[in-house]
Design a protein around this motif. Structure first.
Motif, PDB file in Angstrom:
ATOM      1  N   PRO A   7       0.791  -1.220   0.000  1.00  0.00           N
ATOM      2  CA  PRO A   7       0.000   0.000   0.000  1.00  0.00           C
ATOM      3  C   PRO A   7       0.829   1.279   0.000  1.00  0.00           C
ATOM      4  O   PRO A   7       0.471   2.240  -0.652  1.00  0.00           O
ATOM      5  CB  PRO A   7      -0.832  -0.109   1.271  1.00  0.00           C
ATOM      6  N   LYS A   9       3.444   2.189  -1.429  1.00  0.00           N
ATOM      7  CA  LYS A   9       3.914   2.669  -2.717  1.00  0.00           C
ATOM      8  C   LYS A   9       2.796   3.371  -3.501  1.00  0.00           C
ATOM      9  O   LYS A   9       3.061   4.199  -4.358  1.00  0.00           O
ATOM     10  CB  LYS A   9       4.430   1.490  -3.556  1.00  0.00           C
ATOM     11  N   ASP A  10       1.552   2.969  -3.206  1.00  0.00           N
ATOM     12  CA  ASP A  10       0.457   3.473  -4.007  1.00  0.00           C
ATOM     13  C   ASP A  10      -0.158   4.736  -3.434  1.00  0.00           C
ATOM     14  O   ASP A  10      -1.031   5.338  -4.036  1.00  0.00           O
ATOM     15  CB  ASP A  10      -0.640   2.404  -4.103  1.00  0.00           C
ATOM     16  N   PRO A  12      -1.112   8.372  -2.436  1.00  0.00           N
ATOM     17  CA  PRO A  12      -0.907   9.657  -3.088  1.00  0.00           C
ATOM     18  C   PRO A  12       0.229  10.378  -2.390  1.00  0.00           C
ATOM     19  O   PRO A  12       0.403  10.275  -1.174  1.00  0.00           O
ATOM     20  CB  PRO A  12      -2.218  10.384  -2.879  1.00  0.00           C
ATOM     21  N   VAL A  16      -1.263  13.925   2.384  1.00  0.00           N
ATOM     22  CA  VAL A  16      -2.309  13.040   2.846  1.00  0.00           C
ATOM     23  C   VAL A  16      -1.775  12.005   3.815  1.00  0.00           C
ATOM     24  O   VAL A  16      -2.457  11.054   4.142  1.00  0.00           O
ATOM     25  CB  VAL A  16      -2.974  12.306   1.675  1.00  0.00           C
ATOM     26  N   ALA A  19      -4.059  10.887   6.683  1.00  0.00           N
ATOM     27  CA  ALA A  19      -5.253  10.115   6.375  1.00  0.00           C
ATOM     28  C   ALA A  19      -4.939   8.841   5.606  1.00  0.00           C
ATOM     29  O   ALA A  19      -5.792   7.967   5.485  1.00  0.00           O
ATOM     30  CB  ALA A  19      -6.221  10.966   5.558  1.00  0.00           C
ATOM     31  N   SER A  22      -5.619   5.073   7.184  1.00  0.00           N
ATOM     32  CA  SER A  22      -6.980   4.530   7.192  1.00  0.00           C
ATOM     33  C   SER A  22      -7.473   4.302   5.769  1.00  0.00           C
ATOM     34  O   SER A  22      -8.181   3.340   5.493  1.00  0.00           O
ATOM     35  CB  SER A  22      -7.935   5.476   7.924  1.00  0.00           C
ATOM     36  N   LEU A  23      -7.054   5.187   4.869  1.00  0.00           N
ATOM     37  CA  LEU A  23      -7.467   5.022   3.481  1.00  0.00           C
ATOM     38  C   LEU A  23      -6.887   3.743   2.895  1.00  0.00           C
ATOM     39  O   LEU A  23      -7.579   2.990   2.202  1.00  0.00           O
ATOM     40  CB  LEU A  23      -7.017   6.234   2.666  1.00  0.00           C
ATOM     41  N   ASN A  24      -5.634   3.481   3.210  1.00  0.00           N
ATOM     42  CA  ASN A  24      -5.022   2.268   2.683  1.00  0.00           C
ATOM     43  C   ASN A  24      -5.662   1.016   3.261  1.00  0.00           C
ATOM     44  O   ASN A  24      -5.827   0.020   2.570  1.00  0.00           O
ATOM     45  CB  ASN A  24      -3.521   2.268   2.971  1.00  0.00           C
ATOM     46  N   ALA A  27      -8.779   0.623   1.368  1.00  0.00           N
ATOM     47  CA  ALA A  27      -8.510   0.151   0.016  1.00  0.00           C
ATOM     48  C   ALA A  27      -8.124  -1.318   0.026  1.00  0.00           C
ATOM     49  O   ALA A  27      -8.565  -2.095  -0.820  1.00  0.00           O
ATOM     50  CB  ALA A  27      -7.411   0.992  -0.620  1.00  0.00           C
TER      51      ALA A  27
END
Lengths: 371, 302
Positions: A7, A9-10, A12, A16, A19, A22-24, A27
């Motif tokens: 995650p 590496k991906d 943004p 960010v 955040a 939690s976003l990863n 995802a």
């Protein structure tokens, strides 16, 4: 797919970092199958298999069953404690029945989840389009009136049931105008066709002698009687092909959840997806019904139970339903052949006995979630 | 909800316009839209206005590929569109699809139990298909785009929340995020603010306008609120009874007589000082808003 497991590496790159954790996580959840649930379901299936292979009129030691099974794996050599006669019971009687239970249960649950997604209807089950009534009609003809269209490995009854089931579905699909773009119409056509075939089946049942009628009824209630591995040879290829097609379409079912209009606007052809999914699910159901009769509730209840445990995404529901349905039916079948031994209960009756209260319970606990 | 200045462009497209020629939509024998033609310039915001039932949504639904239509819809670009052959007037010859045009529907379906991130990921369907065929799964790129759009629209904290548990404004942003995940050149908005209070109306439209400026997105929006339509649109297209009535700059379209005729009631157009220095009306140099009011007195006679 392996690439997305990294995650960091991906993420943004700008502004960010707070955040992104939690976003990863979110995802990850959206991108990956829940490995823990799949592993747990798989372990349950293995345990049920060993239990089912051990329990019966002649009890086999579970440890011996396990070692015998492991011994059959390629490149593995272990000595089993089972005698030659016990080995015969295991591989000629107990295991074929267990495997048939696993295959039928998995097929029905997978087809049920596919129907629920394709029709966007929580009440959809694999018998929705008249598969059950058509198969029953074929079985009556074969059992009571000597219709024999069997060929190759297909005996008269499975062949007639299979063809009857397909005729019913094809009739429903051709009756409905614009069937694949309008699931509600297709569903109503299915109800009409099912009613017609049920009436014909009842009419024919009345002309039979009591013995013949009883034979037909016991078929209709569903059973997992096997003659060696033949039934598995019939159903196995269907599960392999149709199951693969269905699992490959699991994302399509998630897209269909936003409705046909929006699905079209984001690039899916709903009618085409629905056509493929319903054909695959119907073939699979027809094959399962032809070897086991009408086993109720597995196709309806198992996907809902899975949905409550593993979430609402079809990419999870479909594979987990396949495994859970297999375990459920194999487990219930242990009861069917032991509760009133030496007599057997029809397994289809027992699935409904267990399934109905269970379904009521989850509905009570999750009145909204069960939708 | 202004975007941070550092926001990276959501779209790799250069600005692309849309040519709509003789668009006609007939459903079950009823013609809902007849022979509508217009050009949507690259990077433009065109507002679709008109009374209920005039065909605004039908036009958008046809362009989004939801309903069948006659006539042609093609992408327009001076620089050429990668992957699509152009004819000699700069018009793409391939029919635009879900990777070119995205729609934010008026009443989107928010599936029970689906999380925001799963919902936004649905926007990648066409891209996954184009790369791997119909059965393709999502790739690393899809994941990147999904997380980027969520970040851009300030939705990261909602990523794991079920879409059914969002407020109106959050839900609208989530649906917008799904549309942006399609990486479209043209964004269609169908009454984007009808369910929102005045503050959220403004912020959603400003968000789209910012995206338009930073990424060259081309916007076609059906709007009920004529004041907001005038403020955000470069041009307005007035649709009445399935046909294009007038298409021009907002101050030309929003005229007493034109609107009164179109809406069937007597309307008065007034101009007020909006008092904001950073007005989001790039087509106008002044900071005046156009306000349309029902005229006092009797119903207008058609």
């Amino acid at each position: 797919m392996n690439d997305v497991t990294r995650p960091s590496k991906d993420a943004p790159s700008k502004g960010v970092s707070s955040a992104s954790a939690s976003l990863n996580l979110a995802a990850d959840r959206a991108f990956h199958l829940p490995v823990s649930i799949l592993v747990a379901a798989g372990l349950v299936a293995v345990a049920v298999t060993i239990l089912s292979a051990s329990v019966g009129a002649a009890g086999l030691p579970p440890g011996g069953v396990l070692t015998s099974l492991v011994d059959r794996l390629p490149m593995v050599e272990v000595s089993s404690s089972l005698s030659a006669r016990q080995q015969d019971i295991l591989f000629q009687i107990r295991l074929p029945r267990t495997v048939l239970g696993l295959l039928v249960g998995g097929s029905l649950a997978l087809a049920g989840s596919a129907y629920q997604g394709a029709f966007r209807n929580p009440l959809a089950d694999p018998y929705l389009l008249g598969v059950s009534a058509g198969a029953g009609f074929g079985a009556v003809l074969a059992l009571g009136f000597g219709l024999d269209i069997g060929w190759g490995p297909f005996a008269a009854v499975p062949a007639a049931a299979f063809v009857g089931a397909l005729i019913a579905v094809v009739t429903a699909a051709s009756l409905a105008r614009n069937a694949w773009a309008s699931p509600a119409t297709l569903l109503l056509a299915g109800v009409a066709v099912a009613a017609l075939f049920s009436a014909a089946q009842t009419f024919l049942l009345q002309r039979l002698t009591e013995t013949q009628a009883r034979e037909v009824l016991s078929w209709l209630f569903g059973q997992l009687n096997t003659a060696g591995w033949r039934e598995i040879g019939i159903l196995g290829p269907y599960l392999l092909v149709c199951g693969t097609v269905l699992l490959l379409h699991r994302r399509h079912l998630d897209v269909l959840r936003v409705g046909d209009d929006e699905a079209r606007s984001i690039g899916l052809d709903p009618a085409r997806s629905r056509l493929i999914i319903i054909i695959a699910a119907s073939l699979l159901t027809a094959a399962a019904v032809s070897v086991s009769g009408l086993i109720a509730f597995v196709g309806l209840v198992v996907p809902h139970a899975v949905r409550l445990v593993a979430g609402h995404s079809y990419r999870v529901i479909m594979p987990v339903s396949l495994i859970a349905g297999a375990s459920f039916l194999a487990l219930v079948d242990i009861g069917a052949r032991t509760v009133s031994a030496p007599a057997e209960l029809p397994v289809g009756v027992l699935t409904a006995f267990i399934g109905a209260p269970f379904f009521a319970l989850i509905l009570r606990r999750n009145p909204v979630q069960a939708r | 909800m202004t975007l941070p200045a550092t926001a990276s462009p959501a779209l790799d497209h250069q600005s692309v316009g849309l040519a709509v020629d003789h668009l006609t939509v007939t459903i079950d024998g009823t013609t809902l839209v007849e022979d509508v033609s217009f050009r949507l310039e690259a990077g433009e915001w065109l507002g679709l206005i008109g009374p209920n039932g005039a065909g605004k949504s039908t036009v958008l639904r046809a362009l989004a590929g939801i309903t069948e239509h006659d006539g042609t819809v093609s992408l327009l670009s001076d620089a050429g569109i990668s992957g699509s052959p152009l004819n000699d007037t700069g018009v793409s010859t391939t029919r635009p699809g879900a990777t070119d045009i995205a729609i934010v529907p008026q009443n989107p379906v928010l599936p029970l139990g689906m999380t925001v991130v799963e919902y936004v990921l649905l926007g990648r369907t066409a891209h996954a298909r184009d790369r791997f065929g119909w059965l393709g799964g999502e790739s690393k790129v899809d994941r990147q785009v999904t997380t980027r759009v969520l970040t851009q629209l300030d939705l990261t904290e909602f990523a794991t929340r079920p879409v059914t548990q969002l407020s109106g404004g959050e839900a609208q942003r989530t649906v917008l995020a799904r549309a942006l995940a399609q990486e479209p050149a043209v964004l269609l908005l169908d009454e984007p603010t009808s369910a929102l209070d005045i503050g959220h109306q403004q912020s959603v439209l400003e968000l789209v306008d910012d995206l338009r400026r930073t990424t060259g997105l081309t916007v076609l929006a059906a709007m009920h609120d004529l004041t907001l339509a005038a403020r955000f649109s470069d041009r307005l297209a007035l649709i009445t009874r399935g046909s294009l009535d007038t298409i021009d700059k907002p101050e030309q379209v929003l005229q007493d007589d034109l609107l009164s005729r179109a809406y069937g009631v007597k309307l008065t157009v007034a101009r007020v000082d909006s008092g904001s220095s950073d007005s989001h009306s790039p087509s106008e140099d002044d900071s005046q808003d156009i306000v349309v009011l029902p005229a006092t007195g009797t119903r207008h006679n058609r």
